[in-house]
Design an enzyme around this catalytic site. Structure first.
Site, mmCIF file in Angstrom:
data_model
loop_
_atom_site.group_PDB
_atom_site.id
_atom_site.type_symbol
_atom_site.label_atom_id
_atom_site.label_comp_id
_atom_site.label_asym_id
_atom_site.label_seq_id
_atom_site.Cartn_x
_atom_site.Cartn_y
_atom_site.Cartn_z
ATOM 1 N N SER A 34 -5.323 -3.612 -6.864
ATOM 2 C CA SER A 34 -4.353 -3.574 -5.764
ATOM 3 C C SER A 34 -5.049 -3.284 -4.440
ATOM 4 C CB SER A 34 -3.329 -2.476 -6.037
ATOM 5 O OG SER A 34 -3.940 -1.216 -5.865
ATOM 6 N N LYS A 35 -4.280 -3.498 -3.379
ATOM 7 C CA LYS A 35 -4.797 -3.222 -2.039
ATOM 8 C C LYS A 35 -5.205 -1.758 -1.927
ATOM 9 C CE LYS A 35 -2.861 -2.899 2.596
ATOM 10 N NZ LYS A 35 -4.029 -2.304 3.218
#
Ligand code: GLU
Length: 506
Positions: free
Chosen positions: A272-273
């Site tokens: 994920s970011k």
């Protein structure tokens, strides 16, 4: 044999994650390997999730990676949006295909595979609340649909009236009861799912006269003559519905291949970011500024070469079956096959990503790197001759991962040091060394002669050289002294030495 036609079908709901670029890449590689077509289709029927700029971002990302579609874009890179007599597959933006889906949804109703549903949002909400109150979850399916307001439970005249009067009805798929759907996926193998676990998904909505993802996706894959659907594993749960839709329409199905997820570098779960923010690496191909102003870093802006990025993405989930790791796009096309894509998730390793860029940097020609370095030099107020920069760029590139590292590695070729690393100075700037270094520098013209001189005097080579290096670069590390002296010249070397003598206290 049927022509190979694959599509990348992103929804413009935000910036394309690197996993999305990998999906596009695998589609591209497969199409090219098979001599087929790679199509870009924009799935923008969910207007609530539409994000301005996302579509442009997708196209720019693909362009940066060099994986341009054969269809979906004009030759000049703009989306082909007008239906042309020469191209029965256009347009490629689903919002522009709006008019075509209703008849397919109605075709399913006529065949008994779908039905009209009139439940209001409030009614569905209370059904959901009632189920939860009884400790159950509400599913719109064969068990519940008989007690809900739809064309299966209401009389035809009433249905007809509501279809005309109301504008909030939907068409739902009539999921068969207790049937085992058998599916084959090129990557996942044989899969069986019992339909009792699935719900009656909405296919079309009167409110905005738009299809949902499932219907639009199947209709367009059929109309665009897609032969293989290659997409992320997050779509695997939709596969039974898609199989059943093909069966209901009586259409030939494409083959399916669901790609493994990209996983976090450490721990479990999807990349994920947040992982990128925490560990300092991008998860998006290009920098993205959200409509709310939140900035996400991109591989391009971080200094990655597009071919290095493509190479590292290719290796996340696919392996060539050999030790080879460096592949050009053409080599990837040659080597790629879906049967070498793994089933299990691919752990992303940010250090390995850097390694790829370093390798690609070393493969770049000195001329190209010089051209990239010149503007960096200008930013630092240095005006140097490209010809002289060209002479040293090959030394610098051996030590760099990104072009932006060049300045940190070699700034002292262009500027005299203003400061000296304290602990290095304490170690190497000793009076006896300084005296020897001064004499060696003054008596000789080049680094080579200087070494000879030091050797002939039987002075300690390391100590003397480090003393000179400190004066030239401000620290005890850096490029070879011979290279530095050749570049800056004897006069500058002497000037820097005298400056160090003035500034450094022994
Ligand atoms: N629009 C879907 C997405 O955003 C496409 C899924 C598929 O390829 O079927 O990923």
């Amino acid at each position: 044999m049927k022509r190979t036609r694959v599509r990348f079908a992103p929804s413009p709901t935000g910036p394309l994650h690197m996993g999305g670029v990998r999906t596009a890449l695998y589609n591209y590689l497969f199409a090219k390997k098979m001599g087929g077509d790679f199509i870009l289709r924009i799935e923008d029927t969910d207007s609530h999730r539409f994000v301005p700029g996302a579509e442009e971002y997708i196209i720019e990302s693909l362009r940066w990676c060099g994986i341009l579609p054969d269809e979906g874009l004009d030759a000049d890179g703009k989306l082909a949006s007008k239906r042309s007599v020469h191209n029965p597959h256009a347009p490629y933006r689903q919002s522009e295909r709006k008019g075509i889906y209703r008849k397919y949804a109605e075709q399913l109703v006529d065949g008994g595979f779908a039905y009209y549903a009139f439940d209001t949002a409030a009614e569905l909400e209370s059904a959901r609340a009632a189920a939860e109150g009884a400790g159950e979850t509400f599913i719109y399916n064969s068990a519940s649909r008989s007690s809900l307001r739809n064309s299966l439970t209401m009389d035809p005249a009433e249905v007809k009236r509501l279809l005309e009067e109301r504008d909030d009805w939907t068409i739902r798929f009539r999921m068969p009861e207790n049937e085992v759907v058998e599916m084959d996926d090129i990557i996942r193998g044989h899969i069986e799912v019992n339909t009792s676990t699935l719900d009656d998904k909405v296919l079309w909505k009167r409110a905005d006269e738009l299809p949902t993802y499932h219907l639009a996706n199947i209709v367009d894959d059929h109309l665009m003559e897609i032969s293989h659907v290659i997409r992320g594993e997050e779509w695997l749960p939709s596969l039974p519905l898609h199989f059943l839709l093909y069966r209901a329409f009586g259409w030939e199905r494409p083959e399916f291949a669901h790609l493994p997820l990209l996983l976090k570098p450490v721990g479990n779960g999807k990349l994920s970011k947040r992982d990128g923010d925490k560990m300092g690496f991008p998860v998006f191909p290009l920098r993205w500024v959200s409509p709310a102003g939140e900035v996400s870093r991109g591989y391009r802006e971080d200094g990655y070469f597009p071919d290095a990025f493509v190479n590292l993405l290719a290796m996340l989930g696919w392996n060539p079956g050999t030790e080879q790791e460096i592949f050009s796009l053409e080599e990837l096309v040659q080597a790629f096959s879906l049967d070498k894509v793994g089933k299990s998730g691919a752990k992303f390793n940010p250090d390995k990503a850097k390694w790829f860029n370093k390798e690609y940097l070393r493969m770049r020609s000195d001329e190209e790197l010089t051209a990239l370095f010149m503007p960096v030099l200008a930013e630092h107020g240095v005006s140097a001759e490209p010809a002289s920069v060209l002479e040293i760029v090959s030394l610098i590139k051996e030590r760099a991962t990104f072009v932006r590292d060049f300045w940190d590695i070699a700034w002292y070729l262009f500027n005299a040091p203003e400061e000296y690393v304290e602990k290095d100075a304490a170690k190497f700037w000793k009076s006896e060394n300084v005296a020897m270094a001064r004499e060696a520098l003054m008596e000789t013209g080049s680094a080579h002669d200087m070494e000879e001189y030091i050797r002939s005097r039987e002075w300690p080579m390391g100590k003397v050289m480090n003393c000179i290096r400190l004066a030239l670069t401000g620290s005890s590390n850096g490029l070879g002294i011979a290279d530095i002296m050749r570049f800056i010249g004897r006069d500058e070397a002497l000037a820097r030495f005298h400056r160090a003598e003035e500034r450094l206290i022994i």
